[in-house]
Every structure is written in C-alpha cells, then in structure tokens.
Scaffold this active site. Structure first.
Site, short mmCIF file in Angstrom:
data_model
loop_
_atom_site.label_atom_id
_atom_site.label_comp_id
_atom_site.label_asym_id
_atom_site.label_seq_id
_atom_site.Cartn_x
_atom_site.Cartn_y
_atom_site.Cartn_z
N GLU A 139 0.84 -1.20 0.00
CA GLU A 139 0.00 0.00 0.00
C GLU A 139 0.88 1.25 0.00
O GLU A 139 2.10 1.16 0.19
CB GLU A 139 -0.92 -0.02 1.23
N PRO A 140 0.29 2.42 -0.17
CA PRO A 140 1.09 3.65 -0.17
C PRO A 140 1.95 3.82 1.08
O PRO A 140 3.06 4.35 1.00
CB PRO A 140 0.04 4.75 -0.29
N THR A 170 2.08 -5.92 -9.32
CA THR A 170 2.44 -6.56 -10.60
C THR A 170 1.26 -7.39 -11.11
O THR A 170 0.57 -8.06 -10.34
CB THR A 170 3.66 -7.46 -10.41
N TYR A 245 0.38 -14.71 8.47
CA TYR A 245 1.23 -15.90 8.50
C TYR A 245 1.28 -16.57 7.13
O TYR A 245 2.32 -17.13 6.74
CB TYR A 245 0.71 -16.86 9.58
N GLU A 254 8.71 -16.60 -2.72
CA GLU A 254 8.86 -15.40 -3.54
C GLU A 254 10.31 -14.93 -3.56
O GLU A 254 10.86 -14.59 -4.62
CB GLU A 254 7.95 -14.30 -3.01
N ARG A 255 10.93 -14.92 -2.41
CA ARG A 255 12.31 -14.44 -2.33
C ARG A 255 13.28 -15.42 -2.98
O ARG A 255 14.29 -15.01 -3.57
CB ARG A 255 12.66 -14.16 -0.87
N ARG A 280 35.85 -5.88 -28.63
CA ARG A 280 35.93 -4.41 -28.68
C ARG A 280 37.39 -3.97 -28.66
O ARG A 280 38.11 -4.21 -27.70
CB ARG A 280 35.19 -3.81 -27.47
#
Length: 389
Positions: A139-140, A170, A245, A254-255, A280
């Site tokens: 949230e904000p 997302t 929880y 997720e992590r 290069r």
C-alpha cells in the site's frame, strides 16, 4: 555461464538431476524462440499478450509445482528455481517478473490456502494460463512492513466489504484474480489480517491507474482501489485473521525465485560482456587484454557461482519442507545486490554502448535495480537475518 566443467564432477549434485536439466532446456528454448523475438514490442506495450501466457500454460510452465489433477507437473522448489533463473537469463526482467508473480507468488495463495472448492474453480485456469493472478499486499504507506496495511474488510452478513488502496501491484492491470490482504481486526496486530480472493469486475474494485516504471517495462503494474467492494465469505483465503502468517510463508518462495531471477540476469550480463570485451578494440588490442577488466569479470563470476550454489542448496532444502526463512532472506539480500553490482560493471565495460537503449545491457541495468527492492528490500532482509542470529 558455461557449466561444462561441472559435468566431470562426481557425485552429481541433486539439483543437477536429469529432470531439472530437461526443464532448463525447455525453458531456455522457449525464451530463445518465443520470448526474445517479441519482447522488445512487449516492452513498448507495457504488458505480455495473453496468447503467450496461454502458450506457457500449455507447455506446463505455470503448473511446475502443482498437482496433476489441476494439470500440473508435481515438481518442486528446485524446478521453480530453474524456471526463474532461465527467465532471468532472458534479460527481460518485466517478462520474468510477470510470469513469476503468476506462477510462483500469487497463485501460491490459492493453492496453499484455498478451500477444495476454491482450488477446483481456479487452479486449472491458473495452470493453463487462462486465469492470471496478482497478489495485492503493498500500500502507499505499507511495503515490507505488512502489519502497517490499512485496507479494511468489514463483515456484513454473508459478505465482507473491502475499502482501501493497493500500490505497485504486478499484473495489477490485466489479472483475472487478485489475492488481497486486508485488516479484519485492526486491534489484533498480526492476527488481524485476512486474505481474500477478488475477481476482476467485482463492483467497487477498480484499477485506478497503470504505473510507469524505470525497469520491468513489459510487466503491468497498477494502483488498485477498493471502494465498498463486496466479496462473499466463501472468498476468504484460509482462516480469518491468519493472512499475515500466510504472507510470511509464501514470501519465502517469492524471495527464492527473485534470487534465482537475479542470478540468471547476472549470468546473462556477464556472458554478453565477456563476448563484447573480447571483440571491442581499444589501445592497440581488445578490452579483454586489460588485466583490470578480465579480473573484475572473473571475480564477479566467482561470486555469482558461489551465490548460485547457495541458491540451489536452499531450493533443495525447501523441496524437503525445511523452514528456510533465514536462508531465503540471505539469498534475497545477496543476489539482489550482486545483480546490481554486476550490471553496473557490465555497463561500464560496454562504454557508451552500455547506456544506449538498443543495448541489452542497458535494459539489464534498469531491470536489475528493482531486484534489491521488490519482495523485501535488502535492508529488511538483513534485519530478518540479524533477528535470527
């Protein structure tokens, strides 16, 4: 990165087993044939076409972890790590983000916390790519501090009424199903947060605006508003008051996958930079002839490989149902910072080309920046580790 040297090692590490390497080959081929030729246009559009998401579902990429009854492959967290690493190697962070949020973040709430009826209704479409998911927690005034969320859910008969705002979500614009965190008892602290399923089109729920980001351009990100949004009691995910929880449990995965995405992106950055500096020309030779450059890349490669082994060792432990909160927090901190360090060095060694929009390394540098923030900022991760020391 070239892993050919590993083939001679005995015994083989468990996360290098044939089924995982087969999945890696399949994802890598999909990235090459169906993502890279089109992803520049997705970056311009700000989202991924549904046809691609359905194609990924048909190939089984969204059901890696889920049971066969829903169309899944019944694999584990190691497989999810392979999937995330290879999406990161695509160099399109927005594509990886949108797909991983659906496959390994938002949909976990439905599978882990959903009732039998909820899973039966939604999991087949989630796995097939027909029903795209988002998770709405931030949230904000509440990011990593989940307890600070203000969105309220008040019981009214056989419904709950949601009021509040979610930010930086997302898949927020184009998702079909949202897993939303709200306070059902503001006085109960961590026991006062509940998760809800909210479908697109529910009265009182709207996408307030699509957000414009530095990186991850091909994943849509939104601000969501709930204004008297009424959802039936059967849309509660898990038990009332247990949402905090659930969030903490799912954040471990997720992590893990964000760390894997970071590793894949860093691997791609080093690969393309080694190729570039070997061709290069400068000062009568090529950049690779300069000791400072090749040693810097060698050290980054060494640290990257060490982090990668830690990543897969943790994924293997998670597959065995170990609690890996400390390890996933470490990984998120290490890998999110490392991919940024790698991207910075690789842009530097590309010179002026490194900041041109036509260059893949420029996109990697922008996309990498989000990875030390999303899913838990580095500083928050380090506090978690410190608290467990």
């Amino acid at each position: 990165m070239d892993k050919a040297w590993m083939s001679a090692r005995e015994p083989e590490l468990p996360w290098m087993a044939a089924e995982y390497e087969l999945l890696r080959d399949q994802v890598r081929r999909f990235v090459k044939e169906e993502i890279k030729p089109c992803a520049d246009q997705w970056e311009e559009n700000g989202f991924i076409p549904r046809s691609i998401l359905r194609r990924m579902g048909a190939l089984g990429f969204f059901g890696i972890r889920y049971p066969a009854e829903y169309g899944g492959a019944e694999m584990d967290s190691v497989a999810s790590t392979v999937f995330a690493e290879e999406l990161g190697r695509s160099t399109y962070g927005g594509v990886a983000d949108a797909m991983l949020v659906h496959a390994d973040m938002a949909s976990l709430y439905v599978f882990h916390d959903g009732t039998k009826a909820q899973r039966a209704r939604w999991m087949p479409g989630i796995v097939s790519g027909e029903a795209i998911t988002a998770v709405a927690i931030t949230e904000p005034d509440a990011g990593s501090d989940v307890k600070a969320i203000r969105t309220r859910a008040v019981r009214d008969g056989d419904s709950y009424v949601l009021d509040g705002t979610k930010l930086y979500i997302t898949n927020g614009v184009h998702a079909d199903l949202y897993c939303v965190a709200a306070k059902t008892d503001p006085a109960a602290g961590t026991n006062g947060i509940t998760m809800f399923l909210v479908e697109k089109g529910t009265p009182g729920f709207s996408v307030a605006r699509e957000l414009d980001k530095l990186g991850w351009r091909s994943s849509d990100t939104a601000e969501l508003v709930f204004d008297g949004c009424r959802v039936p009691t059967e849309n509660v995910l898990g038990a009332e008051g247990q949402g905090f929880y659930s969030i903490m449990r799912n954040l471990q995965n997720e992590r893990l996958v964000l760390a894997a995405m970071s590793i894949g992106m860093a691997e791609a950055a080093i690969d393309m930079t080694v190729t570039y500096v070997k061709t290069r020309r400068a000062f009568g030779g090529v950049l690779w002839d300069m000791q400072a450059i090749r040693q810097r890349l060698a050290m980054l490669s060494a640290r990257l490989e060490a982090s990668r082994q830690f990543l897969y060792a943790t994924a293997w432990r998670m597959a065995a149902d170990d609690d890996c909160l400390r390890e996933t927090s470490m990984l998120k901190a290490i890998c999110g910072e490392l991919v940024n360090e790698v991207a910075y060095a690789c842009v530097q060694f590309h010179g002026a080309m490194g900041v041109m929009r036509e260059s893949a390394i420029e996109r990697v540098a922008r996309d990498a920046r989000v990875l030390s923030i999303a899913g838990g900022a580095t500083e928050v991760m380090l506090e978690v580790v410190a608290s467990m020391s």
